[in-house]
Design a protein around this motif. Structure first.
Motif, short mmCIF file in Angstrom:
data_model
loop_
_atom_site.label_atom_id
_atom_site.label_comp_id
_atom_site.label_asym_id
_atom_site.label_seq_id
_atom_site.Cartn_x
_atom_site.Cartn_y
_atom_site.Cartn_z
N ILE A 1 0.83 -1.21 0.00
CA ILE A 1 0.00 0.00 0.00
C ILE A 1 0.86 1.25 0.00
CG2 ILE A 1 -1.65 1.34 1.37
CD1 ILE A 1 -2.92 -1.27 2.24
N LEU A 2 1.93 1.28 0.80
CA LEU A 2 2.82 2.44 0.83
C LEU A 2 3.50 2.66 -0.51
CD1 LEU A 2 4.46 2.05 4.36
CD2 LEU A 2 2.72 3.70 3.66
N LEU A 3 3.92 1.57 -1.15
CA LEU A 3 4.56 1.71 -2.46
C LEU A 3 3.58 2.25 -3.49
CD1 LEU A 3 6.71 -1.56 -2.67
CD2 LEU A 3 7.55 0.79 -2.52
N MET A 4 2.34 1.77 -3.49
CA MET A 4 1.36 2.21 -4.48
C MET A 4 0.94 3.65 -4.27
SD MET A 4 1.22 -0.13 -6.59
CE MET A 4 0.08 0.82 -7.59
N MET A 5 1.14 4.18 -3.06
CA MET A 5 0.83 5.59 -2.82
C MET A 5 1.85 6.51 -3.49
SD MET A 5 -0.37 5.45 1.17
CE MET A 5 -0.59 7.23 1.27
N TYR A 6 3.05 5.98 -3.80
CA TYR A 6 4.10 6.79 -4.41
C TYR A 6 4.38 6.42 -5.86
CZ TYR A 6 5.15 8.58 0.26
OH TYR A 6 5.06 9.19 1.49
N LEU A 7 3.97 5.23 -6.29
CA LEU A 7 4.19 4.81 -7.67
C LEU A 7 3.03 5.23 -8.55
CD1 LEU A 7 5.57 1.18 -7.12
CD2 LEU A 7 6.88 3.24 -7.69
N GLU A 8 3.33 5.45 -9.82
CA GLU A 8 2.28 5.74 -10.79
C GLU A 8 1.47 4.48 -11.04
OE1 GLU A 8 1.35 8.54 -12.24
OE2 GLU A 8 2.86 9.73 -11.16
#
Length: 307
Positions: free
Chosen positions: A158-165
């Protein structure tokens, strides 16, 4: 005292070759052929394989059965049930659900396959190096795995998807960020058992490099557990992709995945339940089929299961 008789040459003449005088040997079967025979005898695994093949065929051929597009909107035909023109009906924006369901299935499977491929590449390399070299190298790499295990993978994703396109590749990378850890532990355990075998000692004696011993001799003998782990990681990746899309961290419109379709159908569940039923059904069949295949592969590739 009787003296022993002299051996006569004619006592040892070979018999004529015939089925009566010769042993009938059973045909030799290789490891993978034997595993395939055991896999076919598992009805559940065979049903799962057939379902996956059928779903893949329909996902690629099915959209050709009508002239609609998965993202084309037509507000004059919103929320229609199944008909001759729209096989699974339409959604709240008038988009054809037949096209969207099969397009979403392709996207979800693509994300899962990419994530599983990354899990294999990272996990096999990490676990192989850790198990092969052992000692301080293994101790340091195992502490890294323990740190990765201590953090819930869903939180990291979830944290990664908040910063990745949002996109297919970013979602697959986010899923594989922690998905390779179980693969690494499985490969490490197998390498620790195999690296003391005689053929490894023979390869070292002949001057083979560490790279050749690890990737040419050891890793091929761990393919069974690797394949089993992959068949179980694919449905897990599909589930996480559906979850991310359901909470709004997955793909963005006009793209579609099974998670997005389930999320859209959930909003109109009480009025138009068919919009949730069809993508949820395909999602359940895919996950169930891969789990059945995984169970069958585990039984087929385990020599202890051989009758």
């Amino acid at each position: 005292m009787n003296t022993p008789k002299k051996w006569e040459k004619n006592w040892f003449e070979p018999l004529a070759l015939s089925e009566k005088n010769s042993e009938v040997l059973a045909p030799q079967k290789g490891y993978w052929k034997d595993a395939w025979i055991r896999f076919k005898s598992n009805k559940g695994a065979l049903i799962g394989l057939i379902l996956i093949v059928l779903l893949l065929l329909i996902a690629f051929i099915g959209p050709l059965f009508n002239e609609h597009n998965y993202h084309s909107q037509n507000l004059t035909i919103t929320n229609q049930e199944s008909s001759g023109d729209h096989y699974l009906g339409t959604d709240s924006l008038g988009r054809d659900l037949w096209q969207r369901v099969w397009y979403g299935a392709k996207v979800s499977l693509l994300i899962a396959f990419i994530a599983a491929f990354l899990d294999v590449v990272i996990g096999v390399t990490f676990g192989g190096i850790s198990g092969y070299f052992g000692g301080r190298v293994d101790a340091i790499m195992q502490r890294i795995l323990e740190i990765m295990y201590s953090i819930p993978n869903l939180v990291i994703i979830i944290l990664l998807m908040m910063y990745l396109e949002p996109g297919v590749l970013p979602i697959a990378v986010a899923l594989s960020f922690t998905g390779w850890v179980p693969m690494a532990r499985i490969v490490r355990a197998q390498i620790l058992k195999l690296k003391t075998q005689e053929y490894v000692l023979a390869a070292r004696t002949m001057g083979a490099s560490h790279y050749r011993i690890l990737f040419k001799h050891l890793i091929p003998n761990v393919m069974g557990p690797i394949i089993i782990a992959v068949t179980f990681s694919i449905p897990s990746a599909i589930f996480f992709e559906a979850f991310l899309s359901f909470i709004g961290l997955g793909l963005r419109p006009p793209s579609a995945s099974l998670g997005i379709l389930v999320s859209d159908g959930y909003r109109t569940l009480q009025l138009f339940p068919f919009q949730l039923f069809w993508p949820a059904l395909v999602l359940c069949i895919i996950m169930l089929s891969f789990n059945l295949i995984g169970d069958g592969m585990r039984d087929a590739l385990d020599p202890k299961m051989k009758k």
